[in-house]
Each structure stands twice: as structure tokens, then as C-alpha cells.
Design an enzyme around this catalytic site. Structure first.
Site, short mmCIF file in Angstrom:
data_model
loop_
_atom_site.label_atom_id
_atom_site.label_comp_id
_atom_site.label_asym_id
_atom_site.label_seq_id
_atom_site.Cartn_x
_atom_site.Cartn_y
_atom_site.Cartn_z
N GLY A 19 0.83 -1.19 0.00
CA GLY A 19 0.00 0.00 0.00
C GLY A 19 0.87 1.24 0.00
O GLY A 19 2.08 1.19 -0.27
N GLY A 20 0.25 2.36 0.33
CA GLY A 20 0.99 3.61 0.31
C GLY A 20 2.03 3.72 1.41
O GLY A 20 3.01 4.45 1.27
N ASP A 133 -12.01 2.70 6.98
CA ASP A 133 -11.54 2.39 5.62
C ASP A 133 -12.01 0.99 5.21
O ASP A 133 -11.24 0.17 4.71
CB ASP A 133 -10.02 2.48 5.54
#
Length: 472
Positions: A19-20, A133
Site C-alpha cells: 500500500g501507500g 476504511d
């Protein structure tokens, strides 16, 4: 090099996700001879204290919850290069996002998964944690002896409910985030409920609800998404209504809690009925008493129903939002009025009655399969002649009427007799300001008439709707 071959006693096998802020690896715990997942902060964030703090906060949130439906944290530490890592339950069945890419899920399977994810959210909320999220990529599957089990993962945006009771910074994944979260408002459990509804929508249709790609676009959402039947014709109406209520932009119009949503979804799936209490009883209007004969369209628009059985959808049917009576759709200020994204007409059926209508006519009411009203506003059908829609109703009569009943404030033209197939007809046209209303009666058999009333400002579309009305 982003990753050494091992971290502590964990030997890294292969990367399974990124992911980021972090990368997730399949690893082997050599002491316990077990497969685990190791999540390690990316190198470019190692000096960012805020990101490090959030990474470690995720581990603490996950440790608070002992749930079969939330990924567990088994260890936490720091690699030789200073990056923090977490050791998590390894989910060997991939993600819900992977499954949705292959197409919509079977209804029973989707309901099962949404219920398991919902249980995970309930366990988080009970421990004072909001996920913030929830999305298909954060729903993982772990193989069990009896199949697989859905688990929530990635609490990188997680917050304690005490924190989100204050103004929060915007965040989340655009396609699944609740509008109030994007606006930085005070949050509660209904933000996660909205996201779960969005995941359900994607599971049933294969597509996210609104298709937005930026947080700014989320702020413009002012209505629930199009009916799921615009993307998958055979979605049961009861399931459609339940899921789209979870996606109300105004959180006060959503299901009040996760249990209400999950119970309603199960009931809609197993019974085919919209659960009673979809609209609070206090919001239900009382039908007006009358001693004179009541026009069937008026009676239908005033119908007071709390549970409406949804008949099995015929394979050729492309439905619109149908499961509720008109008063239910209108009374709660938004359960109707859902707009459709496609322009082609949809066929709506009730008993012997059927008609093809524009998708913007997104409210429907049925009275014992003998009367059908499809409109842009069923609550305004009797009081506002500008409201577009169509009414079909069976009338017990042996002869066609010789006079019509013009809506209040409208003028009428002379009746016009005709024939459709082997049916004798009489048609009345009323002029209501700049709009026209067509009211047609057809002799279906010696004892039954079909009444079709169409209100539409476009003459071509008005005629198309009238021609499509059928009694079979």
C-alpha cells in the site's frame, strides 16, 4: 533493497501486498513452524514520526479486538534498519476485491460475507474503535475446515470513538467512504455502516456505488446510488432497498446501527420481503377517510403498508426500485427519488400489468397487483399535476366511460374513441398549464377495463409510455 530476507525469527517467503505506507509479506515463523503475514513500514516513511505513530496505533487497535472476523496481531517489533513491523494472521484466501473483479457474487455468498464483515465491525466498535476504511481490498479470507472466513484488515485509518467524536481530518477511499468522513465532521459507527453498505453494493453488482475517484467528488453526493438493478437485472428488490438505505448520504436516514442493517439484509434474502419498519412508524401518514368513491390512483398513492412482499423476479424483467409502497418511499424523505444512471427504459411489472418507463421514474407502488403507480414522486401524484409518471389500474366495469375526470386546475378535450388490437378504447387528454395528461381506458374483457394515465411533458415519450402499457 526494500526488504531483507528475514526479520527476527520470521523468514520472508514472498510479497503478498503493498500500500501507500507498508508492504505485507508471507513469512514463516520458524520457531512455531507456522505461516504468518508480516507488515512492515515502507523505507520512505521511516523518518516520518506521524506515519510511524499511525502504524503502531493500528497494531494497538487490532490487539484490542479478539475476533474471528478481524485480522489478529501476534507480534510487533522493529527491523534492523529501524522500520516497525507487525506479525498478523495470514489470510490465504485472497481479498474480496479479487473476487469482485471476477464478477458479482452469488446472493447467499454475498450476504454471508457482509454479515461476517459486519460482525468484525461490531467487535471493533464494542472495543471503541472505528475502522474508517472498510472496502473490498481490506476484506481478507482465511481458509477454515468448513470453508473460508472473511476478516477485516488494515486499520491504518482507524480511530478511537473518543477521537472521532471530535472534528476529524478527512480521509478514506472515495468509492467507499461516508460523506461526513470526507467533510471532516464528527463521526460515529454510521460511517463504517455506510462503507459496509458500499461493499455490499459492490459484492452484489461488481461495481462500487457511485464510481467516484476523488474525495472532493464524495462531497457532491446528495442521494443514494442508482438501483442495483441498473447493473444486475435480477437483484431482488428487497435486497436493493436494504442496501441502498445504508448508503443514504444523510446518516440520520441510514439504518440506525449495524444490527438493524445486517438483520434486514438477512431477512430480505431469506424471505424476499422488505423488512417491516424500514421507515419509522412515526413517519407514516394516516390515510384520509372518505365516504365517496375514491379514484384508484388516489387510493394507491395513499396506501399505508409497512411490509410489502416482493414477488420473484421474472428472468426478462429489468426492475426499478419497487419493494415499498409509495408512501414508504416518500414519507422518509429520500427512500424514493433514487436516480438511475442509464437512459434506456425499464420494464416494470405487477400481476397482469406492465409498462416501460424512463429510469428517472424511480418510485413505485403496487396495490394487490391490480394497480401500479410509477412516478418521480408518488407522494405528489395527486396534488401536483406536474409530477411525471404513469398509473395503470384494473377497473371492474362493463362499459367504457363517456366522461373523464380532469385533475384539478386542468382543462379537458373531447374524448377520442379507438381500437388497440381487439380492445375498444376511449382517450381523454387534459391540459394542465404547459403539460398534458393522457387518460386512456381499454376494454380488456366484458367485465374489466384497464385505465392508463400518463403524465409527461415530452409528447414522444408520453406516447411511448402509453403504447408500452400492457395487460396480459
Amino acid at each position: 533493497m526494500d526488504q531483507p530476507p528475514r526479520i527476527g525469527r520470521y523468514s520472508l517467503v514472498r510479497r503478498v501486498g503493498a500500500g501507500g505506507f507498508a508492504t505485507v509479506w508471507l513469512a514463516r515463523d520458524e520457531q512455531l513452524d507456522a505461516e504468518v503475514a508480516v507488515k512492515i513500514l515502507s523505507e520512505n516513511w521511516v523518518e516520518d514520526e506521524d506515519v510511524r505513530r499511525r502504524f503502531l496505533a493500528e497494531g494497538r487497535f487490532l490487539r484490542k479486538v479478539d475476533s474471528l472476523y478481524v485480522v489478529g496481531v501476534h507480534d510487533i517489533g522493529e527491523a534492523d534498519d529501524g522500520r516497525p513491523f507487525m506479525v498478523l494472521t495470514y489470510a490465504d484466501g485472497g481479498t474480496l476485491a479479487d473476487r469482485i473483479k471476477a464478477g458479482p457474487l452469488e446472493y447467499g455468498e454475498a450476504v454471508r460475507i457482509i454479515n461476517q464483515v459486519g460482525r468484525g465491525l461490531k467487535h471493533l466498535h464494542a472495543r471503541g474503535v472505528l475502522h474508517r476504511d472498510v472496502k473490498p481490498a481490506n476484506v481478507l479470507f482465511r481458509t477454515d475446515p468448513n470453508g473460508d472466513r472473511a476478516m477485516l484488515s488494515d486499520l491504518g485509518l482507524g480511530k478511537s470513538l473518543a477521537e472521532v467524536s471530535r472534528i476529524t481530518m478527512p480521509g478514506g477511499t472515495p468509492a467507499y467512504v461516508a460523506p461526513e468522513q470526507v467533510m471532516g465532521e464528527r463521526l460515529d459507527h454510521r460511517a463504517d455502516l455506510y462503507s459496509l453498505g458500499a461493499v455490499a453494493y459492490a459484492a452484489f453488482t461488481g461495481q462500487a456505488p457511485h464510481g467516484v475517484v476523488s474525495l472532493g467528488a464524495v462531497m457532491q453526493i446528495d442521494a443514494p446510488p442508482p438501483s442495483m438493478t441498473t447493473l444486475r437485472e435480477d437483484v431482488p428488490d428487497a435486497i436493493d432497498v436494504v442496501v441502498r438505505r445504508a448508503l443514504e448520504p444523510d446518516r440520520d436516514k441510514r439504518w440506525p446501527d449495524l444490527d438493524s442493517f445486517l438483520n434486514a439484509l438477512r431477512e430480505a434474502h431469506t424471505t424476499g420481503k422488505v423488512p417491516a419498519g424500514l421507515v419509522p412508524a412515526a413517519a407514516m401518514p394516516t390515510p384520509a377517510a372518505t365516504t365517496a368513491p375514491v379514484d384508484q390512483a388516489t387510493a394507491l398513492a395513499n396506501a399505508n403498508q409497512s411490509t410489502v412482499a416482493v414477488k420473484p423476479r421474472r428472468s426478462r424483467r429489468a426492475g426499478v426500485l419497487t419493494a415499498l409502497a409509495a408512501v414508504l418511499l416518500a414519507a422518509a424523505g429520500g427512500y424514493g427519488g433514487y436516480q438511475y444512471v442509464l437512459t434506456r427504459p425499464v420494464k416494470v411489472e405487477a400481476g397482469h400489468l406492465s409498462v416501460a418507463v424512463p429510469r428517472s421514474w424511480s418510485q413505485k407502488a403496487v396495490d394487490n397487483d391490480k394497480a401500479l403507480l410509477v412516478s418521480t414522486s408518488t407522494s405528489g401524484w395527486q396534488t401536483n399535476s406536474d409530477v411525471e409518471g404513469v398509473y395503470l389500474g384494473e377497473i371492474a366495469a362493463q362499459e367504457l366511460p363517456t366522461a373523464g375526470a380532469a385533475p384539478a386546475g386542468c382543462s379537458s378535450s373531447a374524448p377520442k374513441n379507438g381500437v388497440i388490437g381487439d380492445q375498444n378504447t376511449v382517450t381523454f387528454v387534459y391540459t394542465c398549464g404547459s403539460a398534458q395528461v393522457v387518460d386512456q381506458y381499454r376494454q380488456i374483457n366484458p367485465s374489466t377495463l384497464l385505465r392508463v394515465q400518463v403524465r409527461e411533458s415530452d409528447p414522444k415519450q408520453r406516447q411511448e409510455v402509453l403504447d408500452s402499457a400492457k395487460y396480459s
